[in-house]
Design an enzyme around this catalytic site. Structure first.
Site, PDB file in Angstrom:
ATOM      1  N   ASN A  91     -38.237 -52.469 -26.502  1.00 14.57           N
ATOM      2  CA  ASN A  91     -37.702 -53.638 -27.221  1.00 14.57           C
ATOM      3  C   ASN A  91     -36.252 -53.966 -26.880  1.00 14.57           C
ATOM      4  OD1 ASN A  91     -37.350 -55.454 -29.769  1.00 14.57           O
ATOM      5  ND2 ASN A  91     -35.835 -53.813 -30.013  1.00 14.57           N
ATOM      6  N   SER A 143     -40.131 -62.780 -24.919  1.00 13.12           N
ATOM      7  CA  SER A 143     -39.541 -63.917 -25.634  1.00 13.12           C
ATOM      8  C   SER A 143     -40.383 -65.162 -25.341  1.00 13.12           C
ATOM      9  CB  SER A 143     -38.117 -64.145 -25.135  1.00 13.12           C
ATOM     10  OG  SER A 143     -37.504 -65.231 -25.811  1.00 13.12           O
ATOM     11  N   TYR A 157     -31.277 -64.842 -18.659  1.00  7.06           N
ATOM     12  CA  TYR A 157     -32.097 -64.236 -19.725  1.00  7.06           C
ATOM     13  C   TYR A 157     -33.558 -64.669 -19.579  1.00  7.06           C
ATOM     14  CZ  TYR A 157     -33.821 -63.349 -24.486  1.00  7.06           C
ATOM     15  OH  TYR A 157     -34.552 -62.921 -25.574  1.00  7.06           O
ATOM     16  N   ALA A 158     -33.742 -65.993 -19.370  1.00  8.30           N
ATOM     17  CA  ALA A 158     -35.097 -66.531 -19.236  1.00  8.30           C
ATOM     18  C   ALA A 158     -35.824 -65.886 -18.060  1.00  8.30           C
ATOM     19  CB  ALA A 158     -35.036 -68.049 -19.062  1.00  8.30           C
ATOM     20  N   ALA A 159     -35.093 -65.691 -16.956  1.00  5.96           N
ATOM     21  CA  ALA A 159     -35.703 -65.040 -15.790  1.00  5.96           C
ATOM     22  C   ALA A 159     -36.112 -63.609 -16.133  1.00  5.96           C
ATOM     23  CB  ALA A 159     -34.725 -65.060 -14.613  1.00  5.96           C
ATOM     24  N   SER A 160     -35.270 -62.916 -16.893  1.00  4.65           N
ATOM     25  CA  SER A 160     -35.595 -61.522 -17.244  1.00  4.65           C
ATOM     26  C   SER A 160     -36.822 -61.464 -18.152  1.00  4.65           C
ATOM     27  CB  SER A 160     -34.396 -60.828 -17.900  1.00  4.65           C
ATOM     28  OG  SER A 160     -34.194 -61.268 -19.245  1.00  4.65           O
ATOM     29  N   LYS A 161     -36.945 -62.418 -19.068  1.00  3.07           N
ATOM     30  CA  LYS A 161     -38.054 -62.391 -20.037  1.00  3.07           C
ATOM     31  C   LYS A 161     -39.371 -62.843 -19.389  1.00  3.07           C
ATOM     32  CE  LYS A 161     -35.901 -60.478 -23.118  1.00  3.07           C
ATOM     33  NZ  LYS A 161     -36.356 -59.300 -23.885  1.00  3.07           N
ATOM     34  N   ILE A 190     -35.666 -65.101 -34.251  1.00  6.35           N
ATOM     35  CA  ILE A 190     -35.777 -64.099 -35.305  1.00  6.35           C
ATOM     36  C   ILE A 190     -34.366 -63.773 -35.797  1.00  6.35           C
ATOM     37  CG2 ILE A 190     -36.693 -61.804 -35.882  1.00  6.35           C
ATOM     38  CD1 ILE A 190     -38.839 -63.804 -34.767  1.00  6.35           C
TER      39      ILE A 190
HETATM   40  P1  NAP Z   1     -29.884 -57.179 -31.410  1.00  5.42           P
HETATM   41  O1  NAP Z   1     -29.844 -57.524 -32.862  1.00  5.42           O
HETATM   42  O2  NAP Z   1     -28.691 -57.465 -30.579  1.00  5.42           O
HETATM   43  O3  NAP Z   1     -30.275 -55.637 -31.253  1.00  5.42           O
HETATM   44  C1  NAP Z   1     -30.454 -55.120 -29.960  1.00  5.42           C
HETATM   45  C2  NAP Z   1     -30.725 -53.634 -30.017  1.00  5.42           C
HETATM   46  O4  NAP Z   1     -30.888 -53.164 -28.671  1.00  5.42           O
HETATM   47  C3  NAP Z   1     -29.582 -52.844 -30.622  1.00  5.42           C
HETATM   48  O5  NAP Z   1     -30.105 -51.755 -31.353  1.00  5.42           O
HETATM   49  C4  NAP Z   1     -28.816 -52.362 -29.387  1.00  5.42           C
HETATM   50  O6  NAP Z   1     -28.112 -51.179 -29.760  1.00  5.42           O
HETATM   51  C5  NAP Z   1     -29.966 -52.100 -28.418  1.00  5.42           C
HETATM   52  N1  NAP Z   1     -29.572 -52.142 -27.019  1.00  5.42           N
HETATM   53  C6  NAP Z   1     -28.970 -53.157 -26.341  1.00  5.42           C
HETATM   54  N2  NAP Z   1     -28.740 -52.801 -25.065  1.00  5.42           N
HETATM   55  C7  NAP Z   1     -29.228 -51.536 -24.933  1.00  5.42           C
HETATM   56  C8  NAP Z   1     -29.278 -50.624 -23.865  1.00  5.42           C
HETATM   57  N3  NAP Z   1     -28.769 -50.901 -22.651  1.00  5.42           N
HETATM   58  N4  NAP Z   1     -29.842 -49.402 -24.073  1.00  5.42           N
HETATM   59  C9  NAP Z   1     -30.359 -49.089 -25.279  1.00  5.42           C
HETATM   60  N5  NAP Z   1     -30.334 -49.914 -26.334  1.00  5.42           N
HETATM   61  C10 NAP Z   1     -29.764 -51.115 -26.163  1.00  5.42           C
HETATM   62  O7  NAP Z   1     -31.093 -57.925 -30.673  1.00  5.42           O
HETATM   63  P2  NAP Z   1     -32.481 -58.489 -31.250  1.00  5.42           P
HETATM   64  O8  NAP Z   1     -32.258 -59.910 -31.617  1.00  5.42           O
HETATM   65  O9  NAP Z   1     -33.050 -57.551 -32.228  1.00  5.42           O
HETATM   66  O10 NAP Z   1     -33.355 -58.476 -29.900  1.00  5.42           O
HETATM   67  C11 NAP Z   1     -34.205 -57.390 -29.580  1.00  5.42           C
HETATM   68  C12 NAP Z   1     -35.149 -57.804 -28.460  1.00  5.42           C
HETATM   69  O11 NAP Z   1     -35.869 -58.962 -28.872  1.00  5.42           O
HETATM   70  C13 NAP Z   1     -34.454 -58.181 -27.148  1.00  5.42           C
HETATM   71  O12 NAP Z   1     -35.233 -57.734 -26.061  1.00  5.42           O
HETATM   72  C14 NAP Z   1     -34.433 -59.695 -27.195  1.00  5.42           C
HETATM   73  O13 NAP Z   1     -34.398 -60.269 -25.909  1.00  5.42           O
HETATM   74  C15 NAP Z   1     -35.750 -59.971 -27.891  1.00  5.42           C
HETATM   75  N6  NAP Z   1     -35.806 -61.287 -28.545  1.00  5.42           N
HETATM   76  C16 NAP Z   1     -35.037 -61.580 -29.629  1.00  5.42           C
HETATM   77  C17 NAP Z   1     -35.147 -62.829 -30.238  1.00  5.42           C
HETATM   78  C18 NAP Z   1     -34.372 -63.190 -31.483  1.00  5.42           C
HETATM   79  O14 NAP Z   1     -34.489 -64.342 -31.928  1.00  5.42           O
HETATM   80  N7  NAP Z   1     -33.610 -62.303 -32.088  1.00  5.42           N
HETATM   81  C19 NAP Z   1     -36.013 -63.781 -29.702  1.00  5.42           C
HETATM   82  C20 NAP Z   1     -36.773 -63.459 -28.580  1.00  5.42           C
HETATM   83  C21 NAP Z   1     -36.665 -62.202 -28.011  1.00  5.42           C
HETATM   84  P3  NAP Z   1     -26.842 -50.609 -28.962  1.00  5.42           P
HETATM   85  O15 NAP Z   1     -25.937 -51.774 -28.695  1.00  5.42           O
HETATM   86  O16 NAP Z   1     -26.296 -49.586 -29.884  1.00  5.42           O
HETATM   87  O17 NAP Z   1     -27.393 -50.002 -27.714  1.00  5.42           O
END
Ligand code: NAP
Length: 257
Positions: A91, A143, A157-161, A190
């Site tokens: 995740n 995503s 980001y879009a490319a990665s997802k 979210i």
């Molecule tokens: P977030 O609130 O920023 O939380 C991200 C989590 O990932 C944190 O616990 C962070 O902790 C950890 N993290 C980041 N880089 C890391 C790394 N290199 N190694 C290990 N842990 C790492 O983000 P989120 O919104 O929950 O998003 C989580 C996932 O959902 C992502 O993949 C994001 O692309 C995807 N997503 C989110 C949304 C949305 O609307 N929120 C929509 C679509 C997709 P540390 O910084 O302590 O490592």
């Protein structure tokens, strides 16, 4: 009625905040043994404590998903503590905005290294225990942005997802012989710490463009991941489930009633 998730061992990256925190709490509430991974040790230690106080099972290890050596240590600790891994929720991800015209190679590499290469490394690091599980499950947090939609500032980001979805399909084929399924959850917007960082205007515009009239909650993604990890979802592989309150459906704002 779903079969119990009790005692299934679930390795969750990005567990400290947002969606990962939601996934961790949902699995723990359903009897799974959770193993929490993120870079900030204090945050995942605090969440593990919170889960235990609520009667759940949790342990943790600080690791960076962009480093195989760091992940190997986390996997070794999970095996030491629980003796296996049945479910991987890959995740963790980042989403710093950067317009294409001003993007440098370092911006691109940092995004792809964490979100895309990090997904590959995480799955590979967990592969042997997932094979031993006999009914391993991989759930990648992709995503809507990239595979389905676009948003200015997020070309990298879009490319990665979108890349994660390509990875999911072929990994599903390669790992089917071990009884491992590989799927993705594709969240819309979210409400997480990370999304909050996009600012008030962004959040208001997004909420207005969602037919169900609210931003998603981390538990919405946790519940979908729980379904994909269940025994009943065992014939689903190589797929993505969009969880976005209907955001990708309307052709214009007038289509939202
Ligand atoms: P977030 O609130 O920023 O939380 C991200 C989590 O990932 C944190 O616990 C962070 O902790 C950890 N993290 C980041 N880089 C890391 C790394 N290199 N190694 C290990 N842990 C790492 O983000 P989120 O919104 O929950 O998003 C989580 C996932 O959902 C992502 O993949 C994001 O692309 C995807 N997503 C989110 C949304 C949305 O609307 N929120 C929509 C679509 C997709 P540390 O910084 O302590 O490592």
């Amino acid at each position: 009625m779903f079969a119990s998730m009790k005692d299934r061992i679930v390795f969750i990256t990005g567990a400290g905040k947002g969606i990962g925190r939601g996934i961790s709490k949902v699995f723990a509430a359903n009897g799974a043994k959770t193993f929490l991974v993120a870079r900030s040790e204090g945050v995942i230690a605090g969440l593990a404590e919170e889960i235990r106080k609520e009667g759940g099972t949790a342990d943790y290890c600080a690791a960076d998903i962009a480093s195989r050596a760091s992940l190997d240590k986390a996997v070794a600790k999970a095996l030491d503590v629980y003796g296996g891994i049945d479910v991987l929720c890959a995740n963790a991800g980042i989403f710093p905005s950067c317009p294409l015209e001003g993007m440098c190679e370092n911006d691109w590499d940092a995004m792809l290294n964490t979100n895309l290469k990090g997904t590959f490394i995480t799955v590979q690091a967990c592969l042997e225990p997932l094979k031993k599980s006999g009914a391993g499950r991989v759930i990648v947090t992709s995503s809507i942005t990239g595979p389905v939609t676009g948003f200015p500032g997020w070309s990298h980001y879009a490319a990665s997802k979108a890349g994660q979805m390509g990875f999911v399909r072929t990994a599903a084929l390669e790992l089917a012989k071990y009884g491992i399924t590989v799927n993705a959850v594709q969240p819309g917007n979210i409400m997480t710490e990370g999304l909050e960082g996009q600012g008030e205007d962004y959040l208001k515009t997004m909420a207005a463009s969602i037919p169900l009239k609210r931003l998603g909650k981390p538990e919405d993604i946790g519940n979908t991941a729980l379904f994909l990890a269940s025994r009943e979802a065992g014939f689903i592989t190589g797929q993505g489930i969009i969880v976005d309150g209907g955001q990708i459906i309307p052709e214009s704002l007038e289509a939202i009633l």
